[in-house]
Design an enzyme around this catalytic site. Sequence first.
Site, short mmCIF file in Angstrom:
data_model
loop_
_atom_site.label_atom_id
_atom_site.label_comp_id
_atom_site.label_asym_id
_atom_site.label_seq_id
_atom_site.Cartn_x
_atom_site.Cartn_y
_atom_site.Cartn_z
N GLN A 1 0.81 -1.22 0.00
CA GLN A 1 0.00 0.00 0.00
C GLN A 1 0.85 1.27 0.00
OE1 GLN A 1 -2.61 -1.35 3.46
NE2 GLN A 1 -4.05 -0.17 2.22
N CYS B 1 -10.73 0.34 3.53
CA CYS B 1 -9.32 0.16 3.20
C CYS B 1 -8.75 1.51 2.77
CB CYS B 1 -9.20 -0.83 2.05
SG CYS B 1 -7.50 -1.12 1.54
N LEU B 2 -7.57 1.82 3.26
CA LEU B 2 -6.93 3.09 2.92
C LEU B 2 -6.69 3.21 1.41
CD1 LEU B 2 -4.37 3.18 5.85
CD2 LEU B 2 -6.33 4.70 5.58
N HIS C 1 -6.99 -8.86 7.00
CA HIS C 1 -7.08 -7.83 5.94
C HIS C 1 -5.69 -7.49 5.41
CE1 HIS C 1 -8.90 -3.94 4.29
NE2 HIS C 1 -7.61 -3.70 4.23
N GLU C 2 -4.73 -7.30 6.35
CA GLU C 2 -3.38 -6.90 5.92
C GLU C 2 -2.65 -8.05 5.22
OE1 GLU C 2 -3.11 -3.89 5.82
OE2 GLU C 2 -4.53 -3.31 7.38
N HIS D 1 -3.59 -8.28 1.72
CA HIS D 1 -2.89 -7.30 0.87
C HIS D 1 -1.59 -7.89 0.31
CE1 HIS D 1 -5.08 -3.54 0.82
NE2 HIS D 1 -5.20 -3.49 2.13
#
Length: 157
Positions: A51, A88-89, A130-131, A134
């Site tokens: 990210q 999510c960012l 979640h991470e 990614h």
Amino acid sequence: VAVLPIVKEGAAILRQRAKPVERVTKRIEKLVADMFETMHKVDGVGLAAPQVGAPLRVIVIADGERPLVLLNPEIVSSGGQETDLEGCLSIPGRIGYVTRAAEVVVRGADRRGKPAEIKGTGRLARALQHEIDHLDGILFLDRADEVWERKEAEEQA
Ligand code: NI
């Protein structure tokens, strides 16, 4: 320590499998410090290295006051099921309900490269999943039953 720009949905790096960290170099130390600075600046609950444009298996999570870093995290066991809202960012303005394991045990390495194990339940379990997603090029959109525009600020990762 720098605040890094957050890569947004549509960028190829968010869809790639990130590479393992082989060794904790100065570059990795700086990446971790920058990821924390960035996460705090944007008030996120977690951040994965892709990210911020780094294709490496590094995640940080804001777990209360305790800063949590994991290199090469892997879910080694999970249990239960819980459905909750996620944002999510990298996907500003959208949220959705995602069903995930309610409890996970994650193994990896800490910021010094020493073996580390984290057991998470509730929001921590969700953030970890979640991470780690990614790092495999998976976004919450892929797992959400329904996604919609968000009106108010929600926790984002
Ligand atoms: Ni995210």
